[in-house]
Each structure stands twice: as C-alpha cells, then as structure tokens.
Design a protein around this motif. Structure first.
Motif, short mmCIF file in Angstrom:
data_model
loop_
_atom_site.label_atom_id
_atom_site.label_comp_id
_atom_site.label_asym_id
_atom_site.label_seq_id
_atom_site.Cartn_x
_atom_site.Cartn_y
_atom_site.Cartn_z
N GLN A 136 0.82 -1.22 0.00
CA GLN A 136 0.00 0.00 0.00
C GLN A 136 0.85 1.27 0.00
O GLN A 136 0.45 2.28 -0.58
CB GLN A 136 -0.91 0.00 1.25
N GLY A 137 1.99 1.20 0.69
CA GLY A 137 2.81 2.39 0.82
C GLY A 137 2.33 3.31 1.93
O GLY A 137 1.17 3.27 2.34
N ILE A 138 3.22 4.15 2.40
CA ILE A 138 2.90 5.02 3.54
C ILE A 138 1.84 6.08 3.22
O ILE A 138 0.98 6.36 4.07
CB ILE A 138 4.20 5.64 4.09
N PRO A 139 1.84 6.69 2.03
CA PRO A 139 0.81 7.71 1.76
C PRO A 139 -0.62 7.20 1.90
O PRO A 139 -1.53 7.97 2.26
CB PRO A 139 1.11 8.15 0.32
N LYS A 140 -0.84 5.91 1.66
CA LYS A 140 -2.18 5.35 1.77
C LYS A 140 -2.68 5.44 3.22
O LYS A 140 -3.89 5.56 3.47
CB LYS A 140 -2.15 3.89 1.32
N THR A 142 -2.32 7.88 5.34
CA THR A 142 -2.91 9.20 5.55
C THR A 142 -4.31 9.26 4.96
O THR A 142 -5.26 9.76 5.58
CB THR A 142 -2.02 10.28 4.93
N ASP A 143 -4.44 8.75 3.75
CA ASP A 143 -5.74 8.74 3.07
C ASP A 143 -6.78 7.95 3.87
O ASP A 143 -7.90 8.41 4.12
CB ASP A 143 -5.57 8.14 1.66
N GLU A 166 7.83 7.41 10.80
CA GLU A 166 7.18 7.89 9.58
C GLU A 166 5.75 7.38 9.46
O GLU A 166 4.84 8.09 9.01
CB GLU A 166 8.00 7.45 8.35
N ALA A 170 2.27 9.54 9.49
CA ALA A 170 1.33 9.48 8.38
C ALA A 170 -0.12 9.30 8.85
O ALA A 170 -1.05 9.46 8.06
CB ALA A 170 1.70 8.34 7.43
#
Length: 202
Positions: A136-140, A142-143, A166, A170
């Motif tokens: 998924q990655g870290i930006p997901k 936050t979403d 990190e 997030a």
C-alpha cells in the motif's frame, strides 16, 4: 491505555504470547492457521490461561466461536472470516472486533461492521505469506486515516522499527509487527526497543 496499543505484535504460538507478556507488551494477537474447532478451542483456552494475571489484551485471530466459548475479550477477523462470522453473536458476547482491509471495497465492508479498529496492509512487501494485494505504501495510511476518522487505524505488513516514526506521522494509531520481532536475531531486545520507542513518542 489506547486499544490496540501502538506496538501490536502478531504471533503464532502460546510460547510467543508468554514471552511477550513477560516483556510487558500490552496488546498481542494470536494468529494460528488451519486448526479444527477442537484444536482452536484448546489453543484459545490455553492462551487465555497464559496471560491470566498479566496486563496483556489477547486478540484471537479468526476463531470467533472458540473465542466466545473460551471467554476471550478481543477478536480480529480477515475479510473471508468476516463474510461467514455471526457479528450479532460476536457483539452479544462482548468481544471487541478488529478487521483486516486491503482495498477500497474491503474498507467499505469493514466500516459497515462498525469495528473497534481497522488494519490496513500490507504497507510494505512481506515474505510471511503470499499476498493478493500490492504493497500500500505510507501515503495510503494518511488517506485511510482521513476516511476512518476516529476508528483506530493499524498499519501492518513488513514494518520495521526504523520505519515506525514515519508511519505514525502518516496517521497510523498502531503498528502491527510480525517478522521484525519473530524473525529478529534478538527478539527480546527488539521488543524492548519498540516499547521504549512508543513510550517516548506517546
């Protein structure tokens, strides 16, 4: 204490549960696969005995019937198990409920069940099991935290202590950890390092 704790190890045996309890871990998930009903009930009963008198909140993965019969307080379900579980019976027994999610459709399904927390994964590639879903990655994080609101969000999948700062930044409320503990050459030291980190950043 928040539920689940910010450091949330997932292990596959009572020996690991006992080891983590002795180190002062607050939330532990017991995830043992492919047991029949009798073996599942025995495992859950023995695991609850193992944490009796400690502050550990033991989360049972998947075996909701055994969890109810044995008197567990906390349950975690994957999407396949959620589809066949009796949520009314689970709630009537007073169990908390955490749910796994991997994509938008699963998030909608999970939110409809009004869980006590939602787990998102895998954040990074994981070698522990073959995954149908890409990392998924870290930006997901936050979403999804924006979408789940006040429901605690647990990040899981290939996460190591070095990435924890990190991931919390997030938006994750908790980090579920598997291989960074169970496959570490010095698991006890690693657990202590995690506990120190979450205590310092609470």
């Amino acid at each position: 204490m928040p539920y689940p704790d910010r450091f949330y190890p997932v292990v596959d045996s009572i020996a690991w549960v006992k080891r983590l309890a002795a180190l002062g871990v607050g939330t532990v998930q017991l995830r043992a696969k492919d047991l029949d009903d009798g073996a599942a009930l025995q495992l859950v009963t023995d695991a609850l005995d193992a944490v009796k008198g400690t502050s550990v909140r033991l989360i049972i993965n998947d075996y909701w019937r055994a969890a109810i019969v044995a008197g567990a307080q906390h349950l975690h379900l994957g999407q396949e198990d959620l589809a066949t579980a009796d949520l009314h019976e689970i709630r009537a027994a007073g169990l908390t409920l955490g749910l796994s999610t991997h994509d938008d459709a699963e998030l909608e399904t999970a939110l409809a069940a009004r869980p006590d927390y939602i787990a998102l994964g895998p954040i990074f590639p994981t070698t522990l099991k073959s995954m149908r879903f890409a990392p998924q990655g870290i930006p997901k994080i936050t979403d999804w935290k924006q979408r789940v609101g006040s429901i605690p969000l647990v990040a899981i999948g290939g996460i190591k202590l070095e990435q924890a700062e990190e991931i919390f930044a997030a938006g994750a409320d908790s980090i579920a950890v598997v291989s960074d503990v169970t496959q570490n050459p010095d698991p006890d030291a690693r657990v202590r390092a995690w506990l120190d980190f979450v205590a310092e950043t609470a």
